[in-house]
Design a protein around this motif. Structure first.
Motif, mmCIF file in Angstrom:
data_model
loop_
_atom_site.group_PDB
_atom_site.id
_atom_site.type_symbol
_atom_site.label_atom_id
_atom_site.label_comp_id
_atom_site.label_asym_id
_atom_site.label_seq_id
_atom_site.Cartn_x
_atom_site.Cartn_y
_atom_site.Cartn_z
ATOM 1 N N MET A 45 -0.691 -11.192 -12.943
ATOM 2 C CA MET A 45 0.043 -10.206 -12.568
ATOM 3 C C MET A 45 1.289 -10.778 -12.720
ATOM 4 N N ARG B 197 11.201 6.654 -2.630
ATOM 5 C CA ARG B 197 10.908 5.912 -1.304
ATOM 6 C C ARG B 197 11.781 6.011 -0.499
ATOM 7 N N LYS C 121 2.608 3.176 -1.707
ATOM 8 C CA LYS C 121 3.268 2.606 -0.530
ATOM 9 C C LYS C 121 4.303 3.564 0.083
ATOM 10 N N ILE D 20 6.020 -9.744 -11.746
ATOM 11 C CA ILE D 20 7.020 -8.861 -11.457
ATOM 12 C C ILE D 20 8.320 -9.587 -11.968
ATOM 13 N N VAL E 231 -0.930 -5.119 -4.247
ATOM 14 C CA VAL E 231 0.241 -5.708 -5.165
ATOM 15 C C VAL E 231 1.344 -6.401 -4.441
ATOM 16 N N VAL F 52 0.962 3.514 -6.989
ATOM 17 C CA VAL F 52 1.415 2.595 -5.976
ATOM 18 C C VAL F 52 1.829 3.706 -5.125
ATOM 19 N N ARG G 231 1.725 -0.498 -12.962
ATOM 20 C CA ARG G 231 1.752 0.038 -11.372
ATOM 21 C C ARG G 231 2.993 0.850 -11.224
ATOM 22 N N VAL G 232 2.701 2.157 -10.996
ATOM 23 C CA VAL G 232 3.580 3.070 -11.101
ATOM 24 C C VAL G 232 3.808 3.891 -9.783
ATOM 25 N N GLY G 233 4.791 3.600 -8.835
ATOM 26 C CA GLY G 233 5.005 4.327 -7.752
ATOM 27 C C GLY G 233 6.044 5.524 -7.684
ATOM 28 N N THR G 234 7.230 5.275 -7.924
ATOM 29 C CA THR G 234 8.528 6.324 -8.143
ATOM 30 C C THR G 234 7.954 7.462 -9.083
ATOM 31 N N ASN H 122 1.387 -2.438 -1.042
ATOM 32 C CA ASN H 122 1.811 -3.845 -1.003
ATOM 33 C C ASN H 122 1.831 -4.232 0.487
ATOM 34 N N MET I 241 6.369 -1.265 -14.380
ATOM 35 C CA MET I 241 6.365 -0.508 -13.284
ATOM 36 C C MET I 241 7.179 0.847 -13.765
ATOM 37 N N THR I 242 7.615 1.598 -12.902
ATOM 38 C CA THR I 242 8.319 2.986 -13.134
ATOM 39 C C THR I 242 9.142 2.857 -14.472
HETATM 40 C C1 LIG Z 1 6.517 -0.790 -5.315
HETATM 41 C C2 LIG Z 1 5.833 -1.827 -6.214
HETATM 42 C C3 LIG Z 1 5.618 -1.016 -7.592
HETATM 43 C C4 LIG Z 1 5.893 0.210 -8.012
HETATM 44 O O1 LIG Z 1 7.320 0.329 -8.360
HETATM 45 P P1 LIG Z 1 7.969 1.541 -8.859
HETATM 46 O O2 LIG Z 1 9.183 1.213 -9.389
HETATM 47 O O3 LIG Z 1 8.317 2.537 -7.675
HETATM 48 O O4 LIG Z 1 6.997 2.200 -9.820
HETATM 49 C C5 LIG Z 1 4.740 -1.790 -8.675
HETATM 50 N N1 LIG Z 1 4.652 -3.308 -8.314
HETATM 51 C C6 LIG Z 1 4.788 -3.928 -7.228
HETATM 52 C C7 LIG Z 1 4.424 -5.155 -6.787
HETATM 53 C C8 LIG Z 1 5.396 -3.124 -6.008
HETATM 54 O O5 LIG Z 1 5.606 -3.740 -4.678
#
Ligand SMILES: *Cc1c(COP(=O)(O)O)cnc(C)c1O
Length: 225
Positions: free
Chosen positions: A167, A224, A36, A169, A83, A34, A215-218, A57, A199-200
């Motif tokens: 999906m 961020r 963003k 959250i 996402v 991810v 879904r991994v961002g951080t 996102n 997620m992370t």
């Molecule tokens: C930002 C986001 C993520 C990633 O989140 P992290 O905690 O940074 O891994 C995953 N899913 C969605 C829907 C997001 O908006």
């Protein structure tokens, strides 16, 4: 820069180790990076490394980065997932930019997507997830759990949307496991292969409960702003 690649390797290693404990119960979990809030130049590092599945996102932010990134990397076969929430006035643009839309959650948006797809020729290439508001939280998007089955049937049978999974959250202030279990059970009941969850902070647990897209961002790109 090196930090991103070492983070990435570490996440892949953790995914493999979670997967190995499952003995092939679910299909191979796939990592969505991810990206963003991170610029093209940073994302390109992972593209060069050979990663091809990314998530954003926001439609407009994705447009500003990924139209070029896809053009500049035609041989990489990039798959971009939306996402974040989708507004119906951006449905058409979202279909231009994204390969997979994970946040189909109401009739209005499903109808819009379907209408635009019917006007195009590549109708079967786009894939969709239904987002379920699994914690029943007022402020969160996603369809209510009790309506998910009916909505899925309608999207697949009455419309032409190729729904491949669910999906979610989960609520931030509770342990996620009961919600992961609910989503996986619902996927199995509806004969859907894919669950996008984790997620992370909780992807390892998500995989052990049957996530097939995490879904991994951080954990890859860092914090961020
Ligand atoms: C930002 C986001 C993520 C990633 O989140 P992290 O905690 O940074 O891994 C995953 N899913 C969605 C829907 C997001 O908006």
């Amino acid at each position: 820069m090196n930090k991103i690649l070492s983070n990435y390797d570490e996440i892949l290693k953790q995914i493999r180790s979670c997967r190995d404990k499952l003995n092939g119960k679910y299909c191979e979990p796939e990592l969505i990076a991810v990206s963003k809030k991170f610029p093209k130049e940073i994302i390109q590092i992972l593209v060069n490394k050979g990663h091809r599945t990314f998530g954003e996102n926001k439609v407009q932010e994705a447009q500003s980065k990924w139209v070029d990134l896809k053009k500049e990397n035609p041989e990489k076969n990039i798959e971009l997932h939306l996402v974040g929430p989708l507004q119906s006035n951006k449905a058409n643009l979202a279909l231009e930019i994204f390969d997979v839309i994970q946040t189909v959650d109401r009739e209005k948006i499903a109808l819009k997507l379907n209408k635009y797809l019917e006007e195009k020729t590549d109708i079967n290439k786009k894939k969709f997830f239904i987002q379920v508001n699994i914690g029943g939280e007022k402020q969160k998007s996603g369809i209510e759990e009790s309506l998910a089955e009916q909505f899925f049937q309608w999207c697949s049978n009455d419309l032409n949307l190729k729904i491949i999974g669910l999906m979610c959250i989960p609520p931030l202030d509770q342990p996620p496991e009961p919600f992961f279990i609910k989503i996986r059970n619902l996927c199995d009941r509806l004969n859907l292969e894919h669950a996008s969850m984790g997620m992370t902070n909780d992807f390892k647990s998500a995989i052990s409960y049957g996530a097939t897209f995490i879904r991994v961002g951080t954990g890859i790109f860092g914090k961020r702003d």
